[in-house]
Design a protein around this motif. Structure first.
Motif, PDB file in Angstrom:
ATOM      1  N   ARG A   1       0.815  -1.223   0.000  1.00 26.23           N
ATOM      2  CA  ARG A   1       0.000   0.000   0.000  1.00 26.23           C
ATOM      3  C   ARG A   1       0.845   1.268   0.000  1.00 26.23           C
ATOM      4  O   ARG A   1       0.361   2.335  -0.381  1.00 26.23           O
ATOM      5  CB  ARG A   1      -0.932   0.015   1.207  1.00 26.23           C
ATOM      6  N   TYR A   2       2.118   1.186   0.428  1.00 26.19           N
ATOM      7  CA  TYR A   2       2.924   2.387   0.628  1.00 26.19           C
ATOM      8  C   TYR A   2       3.835   2.735  -0.545  1.00 26.19           C
ATOM      9  O   TYR A   2       4.157   3.886  -0.749  1.00 26.19           O
ATOM     10  CB  TYR A   2       3.764   2.252   1.900  1.00 26.19           C
ATOM     11  N   TRP A   3       4.291   1.732  -1.287  1.00 25.67           N
ATOM     12  CA  TRP A   3       5.228   1.992  -2.388  1.00 25.67           C
ATOM     13  C   TRP A   3       4.768   1.240  -3.627  1.00 25.67           C
ATOM     14  O   TRP A   3       4.439   0.060  -3.573  1.00 25.67           O
ATOM     15  CB  TRP A   3       6.647   1.511  -2.058  1.00 25.67           C
ATOM     16  N   ASP A   4       4.775   1.919  -4.727  1.00 27.22           N
ATOM     17  CA  ASP A   4       4.482   1.278  -6.004  1.00 27.22           C
ATOM     18  C   ASP A   4       5.815   1.008  -6.682  1.00 27.22           C
ATOM     19  O   ASP A   4       6.303   1.798  -7.477  1.00 27.22           O
ATOM     20  CB  ASP A   4       3.601   2.182  -6.867  1.00 27.22           C
ATOM     21  N   TRP A   5       6.414  -0.118  -6.323  1.00 25.74           N
ATOM     22  CA  TRP A   5       7.702  -0.479  -6.905  1.00 25.74           C
ATOM     23  C   TRP A   5       7.541  -0.678  -8.413  1.00 25.74           C
ATOM     24  O   TRP A   5       6.508  -1.115  -8.884  1.00 25.74           O
ATOM     25  CB  TRP A   5       8.241  -1.771  -6.284  1.00 25.74           C
ATOM     26  N   SER A   6       8.578  -0.405  -9.150  1.00 23.47           N
ATOM     27  CA  SER A   6       8.527  -0.624 -10.594  1.00 23.47           C
ATOM     28  C   SER A   6       8.451  -2.120 -10.891  1.00 23.47           C
ATOM     29  O   SER A   6       8.885  -2.958 -10.095  1.00 23.47           O
ATOM     30  CB  SER A   6       9.761  -0.020 -11.266  1.00 23.47           C
ATOM     31  N   GLN A   7       7.901  -2.443 -12.057  1.00 25.35           N
ATOM     32  CA  GLN A   7       7.835  -3.845 -12.448  1.00 25.35           C
ATOM     33  C   GLN A   7       9.228  -4.442 -12.584  1.00 25.35           C
ATOM     34  O   GLN A   7       9.443  -5.623 -12.291  1.00 25.35           O
ATOM     35  CB  GLN A   7       7.071  -3.993 -13.761  1.00 25.35           C
ATOM     36  N   GLU A   8      10.191  -3.632 -12.994  1.00 27.32           N
ATOM     37  CA  GLU A   8      11.565  -4.123 -13.116  1.00 27.32           C
ATOM     38  C   GLU A   8      12.111  -4.558 -11.764  1.00 27.32           C
ATOM     39  O   GLU A   8      12.731  -5.625 -11.647  1.00 27.32           O
ATOM     40  CB  GLU A   8      12.456  -3.026 -13.710  1.00 27.32           C
ATOM     41  N   ARG A   9      11.865  -3.749 -10.719  1.00 30.19           N
ATOM     42  CA  ARG A   9      12.354  -4.113  -9.390  1.00 30.19           C
ATOM     43  C   ARG A   9      11.607  -5.331  -8.863  1.00 30.19           C
ATOM     44  O   ARG A   9      12.216  -6.227  -8.249  1.00 30.19           O
ATOM     45  CB  ARG A   9      12.209  -2.940  -8.430  1.00 30.19           C
ATOM     46  N   ARG A  10      10.300  -5.359  -9.094  1.00 30.94           N
ATOM     47  CA  ARG A  10       9.552  -6.533  -8.640  1.00 30.94           C
ATOM     48  C   ARG A  10      10.082  -7.812  -9.292  1.00 30.94           C
ATOM     49  O   ARG A  10      10.253  -8.840  -8.631  1.00 30.94           O
ATOM     50  CB  ARG A  10       8.066  -6.374  -8.958  1.00 30.94           C
ATOM     51  N   SER A  11      10.321  -7.752 -10.581  1.00 28.98           N
ATOM     52  CA  SER A  11      10.809  -8.942 -11.288  1.00 28.98           C
ATOM     53  C   SER A  11      12.162  -9.385 -10.742  1.00 28.98           C
ATOM     54  O   SER A  11      12.426 -10.590 -10.605  1.00 28.98           O
ATOM     55  CB  SER A  11      10.914  -8.655 -12.785  1.00 28.98           C
ATOM     56  N   ALA A  12      13.012  -8.421 -10.408  1.00 20.28           N
ATOM     57  CA  ALA A  12      14.323  -8.763  -9.847  1.00 20.28           C
ATOM     58  C   ALA A  12      14.165  -9.425  -8.485  1.00 20.28           C
ATOM     59  O   ALA A  12      14.852 -10.414  -8.174  1.00 20.28           O
ATOM     60  CB  ALA A  12      15.187  -7.507  -9.740  1.00 20.28           C
ATOM     61  N   TRP A  13      13.277  -8.917  -7.649  1.00 20.44           N
ATOM     62  CA  TRP A  13      13.059  -9.519  -6.336  1.00 20.44           C
ATOM     63  C   TRP A  13      12.394 -10.883  -6.462  1.00 20.44           C
ATOM     64  O   TRP A  13      12.693 -11.795  -5.677  1.00 20.44           O
ATOM     65  CB  TRP A  13      12.217  -8.579  -5.474  1.00 20.44           C
ATOM     66  N   ILE A  14      11.491 -11.033  -7.435  1.00 21.64           N
ATOM     67  CA  ILE A  14      10.878 -12.346  -7.654  1.00 21.64           C
ATOM     68  C   ILE A  14      11.944 -13.363  -8.057  1.00 21.64           C
ATOM     69  O   ILE A  14      11.959 -14.506  -7.568  1.00 21.64           O
ATOM     70  CB  ILE A  14       9.775 -12.247  -8.727  1.00 21.64           C
TER      71      ILE A  14
ATOM     72  N   TYR B   1      -8.710   4.380   4.620  1.00 19.98           N
ATOM     73  CA  TYR B   1      -8.345   3.273   3.739  1.00 19.98           C
ATOM     74  C   TYR B   1      -8.780   3.518   2.297  1.00 19.98           C
ATOM     75  O   TYR B   1      -8.222   2.917   1.368  1.00 19.98           O
ATOM     76  CB  TYR B   1      -8.930   1.956   4.259  1.00 19.98           C
ATOM     77  N   LEU B   2      -9.740   4.390   2.109  1.00 17.00           N
ATOM     78  CA  LEU B   2     -10.154   4.708   0.740  1.00 17.00           C
ATOM     79  C   LEU B   2      -9.047   5.412  -0.034  1.00 17.00           C
ATOM     80  O   LEU B   2      -9.025   5.362  -1.271  1.00 17.00           O
ATOM     81  CB  LEU B   2     -11.408   5.582   0.764  1.00 17.00           C
ATOM     82  N   ASP B   3      -8.123   6.057   0.670  1.00 20.70           N
ATOM     83  CA  ASP B   3      -7.024   6.749  -0.002  1.00 20.70           C
ATOM     84  C   ASP B   3      -6.115   5.787  -0.765  1.00 20.70           C
ATOM     85  O   ASP B   3      -5.421   6.186  -1.700  1.00 20.70           O
ATOM     86  CB  ASP B   3      -6.180   7.528   1.012  1.00 20.70           C
ATOM     87  N   PHE B   4      -6.118   4.512  -0.351  1.00 19.96           N
ATOM     88  CA  PHE B   4      -5.239   3.528  -0.985  1.00 19.96           C
ATOM     89  C   PHE B   4      -5.869   2.873  -2.209  1.00 19.96           C
ATOM     90  O   PHE B   4      -5.184   2.139  -2.942  1.00 19.96           O
ATOM     91  CB  PHE B   4      -4.853   2.425   0.014  1.00 19.96           C
ATOM     92  N   LEU B   5      -7.154   3.100  -2.449  1.00 21.31           N
ATOM     93  CA  LEU B   5      -7.833   2.391  -3.529  1.00 21.31           C
ATOM     94  C   LEU B   5      -7.214   2.643  -4.902  1.00 21.31           C
ATOM     95  O   LEU B   5      -7.058   1.690  -5.690  1.00 21.31           O
ATOM     96  CB  LEU B   5      -9.322   2.746  -3.555  1.00 21.31           C
ATOM     97  N   PRO B   6      -6.852   3.883  -5.263  1.00 15.61           N
ATOM     98  CA  PRO B   6      -6.263   4.080  -6.593  1.00 15.61           C
ATOM     99  C   PRO B   6      -5.007   3.252  -6.832  1.00 15.61           C
ATOM    100  O   PRO B   6      -4.805   2.726  -7.934  1.00 15.61           O
ATOM    101  CB  PRO B   6      -5.957   5.579  -6.621  1.00 15.61           C
ATOM    102  N   ARG B   7      -4.175   3.125  -5.803  1.00 13.52           N
ATOM    103  CA  ARG B   7      -2.959   2.327  -5.979  1.00 13.52           C
ATOM    104  C   ARG B   7      -3.289   0.874  -6.258  1.00 13.52           C
ATOM    105  O   ARG B   7      -2.723   0.243  -7.149  1.00 13.52           O
ATOM    106  CB  ARG B   7      -2.063   2.444  -4.745  1.00 13.52           C
ATOM    107  N   PHE B   8      -4.234   0.326  -5.491  1.00 11.06           N
ATOM    108  CA  PHE B   8      -4.559  -1.086  -5.695  1.00 11.06           C
ATOM    109  C   PHE B   8      -5.330  -1.302  -6.993  1.00 11.06           C
ATOM    110  O   PHE B   8      -5.228  -2.370  -7.606  1.00 11.06           O
ATOM    111  CB  PHE B   8      -5.287  -1.647  -4.475  1.00 11.06           C
ATOM    112  N   TRP B   9      -6.074  -0.307  -7.437  1.00 10.92           N
ATOM    113  CA  TRP B   9      -6.697  -0.429  -8.749  1.00 10.92           C
ATOM    114  C   TRP B   9      -5.629  -0.478  -9.842  1.00 10.92           C
ATOM    115  O   TRP B   9      -5.753  -1.243 -10.807  1.00 10.92           O
ATOM    116  CB  TRP B   9      -7.645   0.738  -9.013  1.00 10.92           C
ATOM    117  N   SER B  10      -4.572   0.312  -9.694  1.00 10.19           N
ATOM    118  CA  SER B  10      -3.502   0.263 -10.696  1.00 10.19           C
ATOM    119  C   SER B  10      -2.831  -1.100 -10.683  1.00 10.19           C
ATOM    120  O   SER B  10      -2.436  -1.619 -11.740  1.00 10.19           O
ATOM    121  CB  SER B  10      -2.485   1.377 -10.453  1.00 10.19           C
ATOM    122  N   TYR B  11      -2.713  -1.695  -9.496  1.00  5.20           N
ATOM    123  CA  TYR B  11      -2.149  -3.044  -9.410  1.00  5.20           C
ATOM    124  C   TYR B  11      -3.043  -4.049 -10.137  1.00  5.20           C
ATOM    125  O   TYR B  11      -2.558  -4.938 -10.856  1.00  5.20           O
ATOM    126  CB  TYR B  11      -2.013  -3.476  -7.946  1.00  5.20           C
ATOM    127  N   VAL B  12      -4.347  -3.941  -9.924  1.00  6.01           N
ATOM    128  CA  VAL B  12      -5.278  -4.871 -10.572  1.00  6.01           C
ATOM    129  C   VAL B  12      -5.223  -4.705 -12.087  1.00  6.01           C
ATOM    130  O   VAL B  12      -5.158  -5.690 -12.837  1.00  6.01           O
ATOM    131  CB  VAL B  12      -6.716  -4.643 -10.050  1.00  6.01           C
TER     132      VAL B  12
END
Length: 332
Positions: free
Chosen positions: A230-243, A294-305
Motif C-alpha cells: 500500500r505504501y510503495w508502487d515499486w517498478s515492475q523491473e524491481r519486482r521482477s528482480a526480487w521475484i 483506507y479509501l485513499d489507498f484504492l487508486p494504488r490497488f486499482w492500478s495493481y489490478v
C-alpha cells in the motif's frame, strides 16, 4: 500494528490483572491499524487485548508453532484468555516501513524481508503431522475475492453488475483460485507487509507480528503481499528482480520451483487475487468500521489490478469488464 499514542486508560479488570507484576501504572495506550485489538506500552512490555477468543487462540497457536520452529516472533510473557490479554516483550516502534522509507537502505531492507519470507516458507516443511494451520482452501480464497463484489462494487458503482458481468467475475475468480490451489503449500503469514515486520531494538533482526490469520497456502502469497504494498508502487523491473531473487532462495532452501517465467506468472496471479481482495477489504474497513482513510489507498490497488490483468494474456480480456469500475487514473 502501527503504534501511535492514544489517550485511553487501562480498564479496571486489566489493571487488576497487571497488578501482580506491578505494571498497572504508567501505561501508554497505542492505537492499532485495521484490527479492533487494543495495545498498551508498559515498562518493558507490550500489552495486547484481543476482542474475541476466536482471534486470541489462533494467535497463541501460531506463536507457539513458529517460535518452536525458530522463527522470529515476540516472546509471550503472560496470558489472560478470559480478558483476551497477552503480555509480550516490547519490540519498540521501528518497523520495516521506516527502513524502506529511507531509500538508501531500501534495497538491503527488502532483501532481509525476502529472506524472512523464505525462512517462513521453509519452516513448515516436515511439520504437517502436527496440528496443521488452517488451509488456504477454495472456500477461503473465493470468499476473499467475493469481498470485491460485496463491498467495492456497491460502494463505488452506481448500478449493479449485469448478469454477463457477474459471470465474468465468477470466471476470473475461479481461475485465480484454481491457480492458487495448484501452487505448493507452505506456511503463509497472510498479511506479510512492512507494518507487520518490526526491527528488533537490540539485535536488529526482523520480527513477525500480527500473524493470527496464518495458514498453509500458496508459496507465492507472502511474496505478493510484500511486493504489491500500500505504501510503495515499486517498478515492475524491481519486482521482477526480487521475484527472481526469491526463486533462487527457494532453490537454495531445497524447493523445486518452475522456470523463472512460470514462477513469475504464479506470483503475478497471486498478486491479482490479493489486490482484488484488498479493494473489497479496504471498502469494508471504511464503510463498516468507519476507517475512511483506507479509501485513499484504492487508486494504488486499482492500478495493481489493472496491471495484473494486462500481465497475463489469458486474463487481459477481462479488462473490458473491469474498465467501467476502475478509476481513469488506474487505466493509463
Amino acid at each position: 500494528m502501527a503504534a501511535r499514542p492514544e489517550p485511553s486508560p487501562l480498564p479496571a479488570q486489566v489493571r487488576s490483572w497487571l497488578a501482580q507484576w506491578h505494571l498497572q501504572d504508567g501505561a501508554q495506550a497505542l492505537r492499532g491499524d485495521a484490527s479492533a485489538r487494543r495495545y498498551w506500552r508498559l515498562r518493558g512490555a507490550m500489552l495486547a487485548q484481543f476482542p474475541a477468543e476466536d482471534e486470541l487462540l489462533p494467535f497463541l497457536r501460531v506463536q507457539y508453532r513458529w517460535q518452536r520452529a525458530g522463527l522470529p516472533v515476540p516472546r509471550i510473557l503472560a496470558v489472560q484468555p478470559r480478558l483476551g490479554l497477552i503480555l509480550q516483550e516490547d519490540l519498540g516502534d521501528v518497523d520495516l516501513k521506516s527502513r524502506l522509507d529511507d531509500r538508501a537502505s531500501a534495497e538491503a531492507a527488502m532483501e532481509a524481508a525476502l529472506d524472512l519470507a523464505l525462512r517462513l516458507a521453509a519452516a513448515g516443511r516436515g511439520q504437517w503431522s502436527r496440528p496443521a494451520l488452517p488451509a488456504y482452501d477454495a472456500t477461503r480464497l473465493l470468499g476473499e475475492l467475493r469481498l470485491f463484489r460485496d463491498w467495492y462494487l456497491p460502494a463505488h458503482v452506481p448500478s449493479a453488475p449485469s448478469a454477463a458481468a457477474e459471470a465474468a467475475l465468477d470466471e476470473i475468480f475461479a481461475t485465480l483460485t484454481a491457480r492458487a490451489l495448484a501452487q505448493p503449500r507452505v506456511w503463509v503469514h497472510r498479511d506479510f507487509h512492512a507494518r507487520n515486520i518490526l526491527i528488533h531494538p537490540r539485535s536488529g533482526e526482523l520480527v513477525l507480528i500480527d500473524f493470527q490469520d496464518a495458514v498453509e497456502g500458496p508459496w507465492t502469497y507472502d511474496l505478493a503481499s510484500l511486493l504489491w504494498d500500500r505504501y510503495w508502487d515499486w517498478s515492475q523491473e524491481r519486482r521482477s528482480a526480487w521475484i527472481a531473487s526469491y526463486r533462487e532462495g527457494l532453490v537454495d532452501a531445497g524447493f523445486a520451483p518452475p522456470s523463472p517465467e512460470i514462477f513469475e506468472a504464479q506470483v503475478q496471479s497471486m498478486a491479482l487475487q490479493r489486490n482484488l481482495k484488498i479493494l473489497g477489504i479496504f471498502c469494508r474497513l471504511a464503510r463498516r468500521d468507519g476507517k475512511e482513510h483506507y479509501l485513499d489507498f484504492l487508486p494504488r490497488f486499482w492500478s495493481y489490478v489493472w496491471e495484473g490483468l494486462g500481465h497475463d494474456a489469458k486474463l487481459a480480456a477481462y479488462r473490458d469488464w473491469f474498465a467501467p469500475w476502475a478509476p481513469a487514473s488506474a487505466r493509463p
